[in-house]
Design an enzyme around this catalytic site. Structure first.
Site, PDB file in Angstrom:
ATOM      1  CB  ILE A 179      -0.978  -0.008   1.194  1.00 47.64           C
ATOM      2  CG1 ILE A 179      -1.917  -1.224   1.101  1.00 47.64           C
ATOM      3  CG2 ILE A 179      -1.806   1.287   1.222  1.00 47.64           C
ATOM      4  CD1 ILE A 179      -2.835  -1.424   2.302  1.00 47.64           C
TER       5      ILE A 179
ATOM      6  CB  THR B 175      -5.525   4.876   5.207  1.00 43.76           C
ATOM      7  OG1 THR B 175      -4.210   4.729   4.675  1.00 43.76           O
ATOM      8  CG2 THR B 175      -6.151   6.148   4.703  1.00 43.76           C
TER       9      THR B 175
ATOM     10  NE  ARG C 159      -6.619  -2.660  11.618  1.00 45.59           N
ATOM     11  CZ  ARG C 159      -6.967  -2.880  10.334  1.00 45.59           C
ATOM     12  NH1 ARG C 159      -6.992  -1.872   9.480  1.00 45.59           N
ATOM     13  NH2 ARG C 159      -7.293  -4.094   9.915  1.00 45.59           N
TER      14      ARG C 159
ATOM     15  CD  GLU D   9     -11.648   1.898  13.382  1.00 39.94           C
ATOM     16  OE1 GLU D   9     -12.160   0.921  12.800  1.00 39.94           O
ATOM     17  OE2 GLU D   9     -10.647   2.484  12.967  1.00 39.94           O
TER      18      GLU D   9
ATOM     19  CG  HIS E 188     -11.597   1.030   9.243  1.00 38.45           C
ATOM     20  ND1 HIS E 188     -11.045   0.417  10.339  1.00 38.45           N
ATOM     21  CD2 HIS E 188     -10.954   0.493   8.174  1.00 38.45           C
ATOM     22  CE1 HIS E 188     -10.116  -0.458   9.948  1.00 38.45           C
ATOM     23  NE2 HIS E 188     -10.048  -0.424   8.630  1.00 38.45           N
TER      24      HIS E 188
HETATM   25  C1  DGY Z   1      -8.148  -4.398   6.375  1.00 33.79           C
HETATM   26  O1  DGY Z   1      -8.554  -5.265   5.611  1.00 33.79           O
HETATM   27  O2  DGY Z   1      -7.398  -4.649   7.318  1.00 33.79           O
HETATM   28  C2  DGY Z   1      -8.558  -2.999   6.111  1.00 33.79           C
HETATM   29  O3  DGY Z   1      -8.387  -2.180   7.202  1.00 33.79           O
HETATM   30  C3  DGY Z   1     -10.001  -2.962   5.618  1.00 33.79           C
HETATM   31  O4  DGY Z   1     -10.288  -1.693   5.143  1.00 33.79           O
END
Ligand code: DGY
Length: 323
Positions: A160, A234, A236, A265, A284
């Site tokens: 990512i 984005t 955790r 959350e 999320h």
């Molecule tokens: C995951 O799959 O861990 C992501 O946070 C989902 O959006």
């Protein structure tokens, strides 16, 4: 006798029907999420569990499910699962890497742009009817910071992180990165975490939440950040200390933040970030496109089907259980 598998939510995708054909499958139909006590009850006598990242799978769940042989989570992150406890009991854990990379990178970049250019704040301003003759276009009206040509620091250069770097290249950004293990990617300068924070105009987080990455961004190293920098998370909640981030945003050391993930959350109303106009928040939704969610579900089912056949899961977090 058919194996029993419990699924904690109705799943999208093509393959869930196959699972129903291969086992005795029970699905939680809601409303809402299945509470922990309900999960323990449902799992009695089950060999398999297909779950979401909202389901906490720990020793209390395992104690209620002595027959459990596999857990397949429709998520790439597995911080909601006590991996060590499951591995110790020989329970295979499946997850869904790969398919959500580009979607999550899009979300990170959307938050980066929105935070740097004050998009959510400007949207609220217009909708509230505050855009009037006394409060309109002027040299400093809603000024943010340039994304094009700025320096982006990526914390965690996995798939990512690299996908975010590709987007940044399109914006002519200089890309710096820090990774826990050595990694070389063309066009990206690898640095120590402190130096990355000192040099970056934007910082985007892409590491998994582990005991080692909890509070990775904290009051001490936020203090090293370039004045006016922007933080995007984005990955955790728990990786960025929320109070330290809020303090730096309140006293103006940081310009803005884009936050998709929270320590707790759904995020409680008293979270220190929620009251700040310079924080763009989303619930999320990093991987939330129809196509990606269907692909994630199909991988989760493929992991479960392999486990039912007595084979190794194609995407297994703890292959040690296969000896
Ligand atoms: C995951 O799959 O861990 C992501 O946070 C989902 O959006």
């Amino acid at each position: 006798m058919a194996s029993k598998v419990f699924v904690t939510h109705q799943l999208p995708g093509e393959r869930i029907r196959e699972l129903a054909q291969q086992c005795e499958m029970n699905v939680w139909m809601g409303p809402g999420l299945l509470p922990p006590a309900g999960l323990r009850t449902e799992l009695a006598g089950c060999q398999g569990l297909v779950c979401l990242l909202t389901d906490r799978i720990d020793s209390s769940v395992l104690d209620a499910a002595p027959d459990l042989q596999f857990v397949s989570s429709m998520s790439v992150g597995v911080d909601h699962i006590d991996v060590a406890a499951l591995t110790e009991r020989g329970i295979a854990i499946g997850h869904t890497p790969g398919v959500l990379v580009e979607t999550t990178a899009d979300t990170a970049f959307a938050l980066l742009l929105a935070a740097g250019r004050r998009i959510a704040e400007a949207d609220r301003f217009v909708r509230r009817g505050e855009w009037g003759p006394d409060n309109t276009w002027a040299p400093e009206f809603f000024t943010g910071v340039d994304v094009g040509g700025a320096t982006l620091g990526i914390i965690g250069l996995g798939e990512i992180g690299q996908a975010v770097a590709r987007r940044a290249a399109g914006f002519g950004m200089e890309v710096l990165a820090w990774n826990r293990s050595p990694r070389q990617v063309s066009g990206i300068e690898m640095l120590g975490l402190d130096e990355l924070l000192e040099r970056s105009d934007f910082v985007s987080i892409h590491v998994a939440l582990t005991p080692q990455t909890r509070d990775l961004l904290n009051a001490d190293n936020i203090a090293l950040m370039k004045p006016g920098a922007v933080v995007v998370n984005t990955a955790r909640g728990g990786i960025v200390n929320e109070q330290a981030l809020a303090d730096a945003l309140i006293d103006g050391r940081l310009l803005a933040a884009g936050v998709d993930v929270f320590e707790r959350e759904p995020v409680p109303a008293d979270n220190p970030l929620l009251g700040l106009p310079n924080v763009v928040v989303t619930p999320h939704i990093g991987s939330a496109t129809l196509r990606t969610r269907a692909r994630m579900a199909d991988i989760a089912v493929a992991n479960a089907l392999a486990a039912l056949r007595g084979e190794a899961m194609p995407c297994c977090v703890n292959p040690a259980v296969y000896g």
